[in-house]
Design an enzyme around this catalytic site. Structure first.
Site, PDB file in Angstrom:
ATOM      1  N   SER A 210     -16.333 -96.889  -9.305  1.00 43.88           N
ATOM      2  CA  SER A 210     -17.779 -97.025  -9.109  1.00 43.88           C
ATOM      3  C   SER A 210     -18.504 -97.440 -10.382  1.00 43.88           C
ATOM      4  O   SER A 210     -19.462 -98.221 -10.332  1.00 43.88           O
ATOM      5  CB  SER A 210     -18.365 -95.709  -8.587  1.00 43.88           C
ATOM      6  OG  SER A 210     -17.773 -95.350  -7.366  1.00 43.88           O
ATOM      7  N   HIS A 265     -21.930 -94.010 -13.038  1.00 46.48           N
ATOM      8  CA  HIS A 265     -22.727 -95.074 -12.419  1.00 46.48           C
ATOM      9  C   HIS A 265     -23.777 -95.596 -13.394  1.00 46.48           C
ATOM     10  O   HIS A 265     -23.928 -96.814 -13.577  1.00 46.48           O
ATOM     11  CB  HIS A 265     -23.424 -94.545 -11.162  1.00 46.48           C
ATOM     12  CG  HIS A 265     -22.483 -94.100 -10.104  1.00 46.48           C
ATOM     13  ND1 HIS A 265     -22.881 -93.377  -8.994  1.00 46.48           N
ATOM     14  CD2 HIS A 265     -21.135 -94.264  -9.974  1.00 46.48           C
ATOM     15  CE1 HIS A 265     -21.832 -93.127  -8.226  1.00 46.48           C
ATOM     16  NE2 HIS A 265     -20.764 -93.641  -8.804  1.00 46.48           N
TER      17      HIS A 265
END
Length: 286
Positions: A210, A265
């Site tokens: 991610s 992230h």
């Protein structure tokens, strides 16, 4: 339809028209009395479309990038549809992630500790200072791969499928238009930043691509503003940023999604933006 621009018929707008369609902007171009007229279905699109058109007309680099990207052999019906030969490096990363998910039992067996930033069973990592010490000792022992390997550690098929789809869609465009070296630079830098930030904030119990995906998205979004060549809906960036913000709230856990690697992230996204500023933009190839 709203009439927004009139130009001489000698101006070739074919590539710009294809690019507008790829961005989801409904429009048409007509010919009237020796001029061509650009019409838009939504008047709200007028200002951004005119800005993009001005750049297309005035900057040869932008015009060449738009035309060559629209004519690329990996576009079918105006959509980005690459085959494995167009992005073998991205495909290899995805295959490694799937193999790692299978070998580690989705992060549930002992092998998974080999992919974490440090071995959580060998060190105390409850404080920032202890994490610094554990990482220093781990790297001193030659286990440098641990700075990157958390990317390949996933904890559910939903997790790995989502990351793989996003990586294929965006990463394949970077590999094709900007080259393998650019993709490798993005992968390594965003991995180091996202994994490092997540580790120092929460410890070694995390994994997934991610952070890299957010980095690639940040790079594509900002770099695209300088030289248009990638194809993705603008709403994707909005959705990703909103989802990242939601990740810092209790909502994901309340919905049963577990705790997200929010710092990874954020770190990946910032790293991608930074590389879009630092790395020069190449004209897209066909």
């Amino acid at each position: 339809m709203y009439r927004v621009k009139q130009m001489d018929v000698s101006v070739d707008l074919a590539g710009f028209s294809r690019w507008l369609r790829e961005q989801g902007v409904a429009h048409r171009i007509t010919e009237e009395g020796g001029f061509q007229v650009l019409w838009l279905e939504n008047a709200d699109h007028t200002e951004p479309v005119l800005r993009a058109l001005d750049r297309f007309l005035e900057e040869p680099e932008v015009r060449n990038a738009v035309n060559s990207a629209s004519d690329s052999q990996v576009y079918r019906g105006g959509r980005w549809q690459p085959s494995p030969r167009h992005a073998p490096l991205v495909l290899g990363i995805i295959v490694l992630a799937v193999l790692a998910a299978w070998i580690t039992g989705m992060g549930r067996n002992q092998i998974s500790t080999l992919l974490m930033v440090i071995d959580p069973q060998s060190f105390d990592w409850n404080t920032v200072s202890s994490r610094v010490y554990a990482l220093r000792e781990t790297l001193a022992s030659g286990q440098v791969w641990r700075l990157i390997s958390p990317d390949f550690l996933h904890f559910s098929w939903t997790h790995i499928i989502f990351n793989s789809v996003m990586l294929w869609f965006l990463g394949s465009q970077i590999e094709w238009f900007d080259g393998k070296a650019r993709l490798v630079s993005l992968f390594i830098f965003t991995s180091l930043v996202s994994n490092g930030l997540q580790y120092f904030v929460s410890g070694p119990l995390f994994g997934g691509l991610s952070g890299v995906v957010y980095g690639i998205l940040g790079y594509c979004w900002l770099s695209q503003r300088r030289v248009p060549r990638f194809q993705f809906p603008p709403a994707l960036v909005t959705f990703a940023v909103v989802w990242m913000v939601i990740g810092f709230t209790p909502l994901p856990e309340m919905l049963g999604l577990g705790r997200m690697a929010n710092e990874a992230h954020l770190g990946g996204f910032i790293a991608g933006l930074a590389l879009a500023v630092v790395l020069p933009v190449r004209v897209a190839r066909t």
